[in-house]
Design an enzyme around this catalytic site. Sequence first.
Site, PDB file in Angstrom:
ATOM      1  N   ASP A  66      53.322  35.852  40.014  1.00  0.00           N
ATOM      2  CA  ASP A  66      52.689  35.373  38.787  1.00  0.00           C
ATOM      3  C   ASP A  66      53.554  35.582  37.551  1.00  0.00           C
ATOM      4  O   ASP A  66      54.592  36.259  37.593  1.00  0.00           O
ATOM      5  CB  ASP A  66      51.318  36.051  38.599  1.00  0.00           C
ATOM      6  CG  ASP A  66      51.333  37.540  38.930  1.00  0.00           C
ATOM      7  OD1 ASP A  66      52.408  38.155  38.838  1.00  0.00           O
ATOM      8  OD2 ASP A  66      50.278  38.093  39.270  1.00  0.00           O
ATOM      9  N   ASN A  91      39.564  45.265  39.766  1.00  0.00           N
ATOM     10  CA  ASN A  91      38.438  44.377  40.082  1.00  0.00           C
ATOM     11  C   ASN A  91      38.668  43.614  41.386  1.00  0.00           C
ATOM     12  O   ASN A  91      37.953  42.668  41.697  1.00  0.00           O
ATOM     13  CB  ASN A  91      38.189  43.400  38.919  1.00  0.00           C
ATOM     14  CG  ASN A  91      39.396  42.500  38.652  1.00  0.00           C
ATOM     15  OD1 ASN A  91      40.408  42.597  39.334  1.00  0.00           O
ATOM     16  ND2 ASN A  91      39.286  41.632  37.672  1.00  0.00           N
TER      17      ASN A  91
HETATM   18  C1  GLP Z   1      48.527  42.836  37.613  1.00  0.00           C
HETATM   19  C2  GLP Z   1      49.356  41.888  38.500  1.00  0.00           C
HETATM   20  C3  GLP Z   1      49.060  42.115  39.936  1.00  0.00           C
HETATM   21  C4  GLP Z   1      49.072  43.610  40.178  1.00  0.00           C
HETATM   22  C5  GLP Z   1      47.881  44.248  39.539  1.00  0.00           C
HETATM   23  C6  GLP Z   1      47.836  45.763  39.620  1.00  0.00           C
HETATM   24  O1  GLP Z   1      47.600  42.183  36.846  1.00  0.00           O
HETATM   25  N1  GLP Z   1      49.221  40.500  38.211  1.00  0.00           N
HETATM   26  O2  GLP Z   1      49.999  41.422  40.735  1.00  0.00           O
HETATM   27  O3  GLP Z   1      49.015  43.862  41.537  1.00  0.00           O
HETATM   28  O4  GLP Z   1      47.704  43.798  38.232  1.00  0.00           O
HETATM   29  O5  GLP Z   1      48.681  46.335  38.679  1.00  0.00           O
HETATM   30  P1  GLP Z   1      49.087  47.869  38.673  1.00  0.00           P
HETATM   31  O6  GLP Z   1      50.007  48.071  39.821  1.00  0.00           O
HETATM   32  O7  GLP Z   1      49.752  48.086  37.355  1.00  0.00           O
HETATM   33  O8  GLP Z   1      47.834  48.637  38.836  1.00  0.00           O
END
Ligand code: GLP
Length: 246
Positions: free
Chosen positions: A67, A136
Amino acid sequence: MKVIVVKDYTELSKKAAFFVAEEIKKKPDLVLGLATGSTPLGMYRELVKLFQNGEVDFSRVITFNLDEYVGLSPEDKNSYHYYMFENFFKHINIPPENIHIPNGIADDIEEECRRYDEEILKYERIDLQILGIGINGHIGFNEPGDELITSTHVTELSEETRKANSKFFESPDEVPRFAITMGLGTIMKARKILLLASGKEKAKIIFEFLGEESVSTKVPASFLLIHPDVTCIIDEKAAQLIKGQG
Ligand code: GLP
């Protein structure tokens, strides 16, 4: 689904990097799907170490990121482009033309989504997809909702996600409202999936998602329960609500 519970974040990062390196050894032209966020940072650090020690070669690896925020240029410190180059790509020997990340500032964002899917299709599908998980239950930026979209698309980020991701920004208002994300169909078509979760703030969603008996668009990660080859590496804090697995 294989669930591996490890002691802490250091062990998670090492295990995840070893997992990826093994797949590259088996298939040097691996099509590797990559994630951002705080969770995979340690894995990238460990992969860089493995590369520096001559234990893994990225010269033929193809990458596709999950993304990118809409409106952030590759030079923006909060863009996933910037994150990927700073934390990983600039330290390894991957040819720039093998790297794919959605362009968040494309003039025609819808066209950019189509182009991204076409690029992935050139390789048929992703061999190994790395995933984090949102609190979530989102994967990539596929947010909970009444429906999930299969292909790459623009998505409006939930307030929960914007709040969680504001840790990377100076203020919560700066977190973009929209993002381009690979769709759930593309993720589910990956041959193999490696999901990583670390820290106590992930314990609730890990407990809920692993305990699901049905798949639900309200918990996008629940679709992984019906994928034939998923490994989850979870540290003890994220696993504190699940028992008897490991
Ligand atoms: C973000 C990304 C995801 C990621 C998630 C968790 O929004 N788009 O690909 O896996 O949130 O993030 P974190 O590893 O900082 O908890």
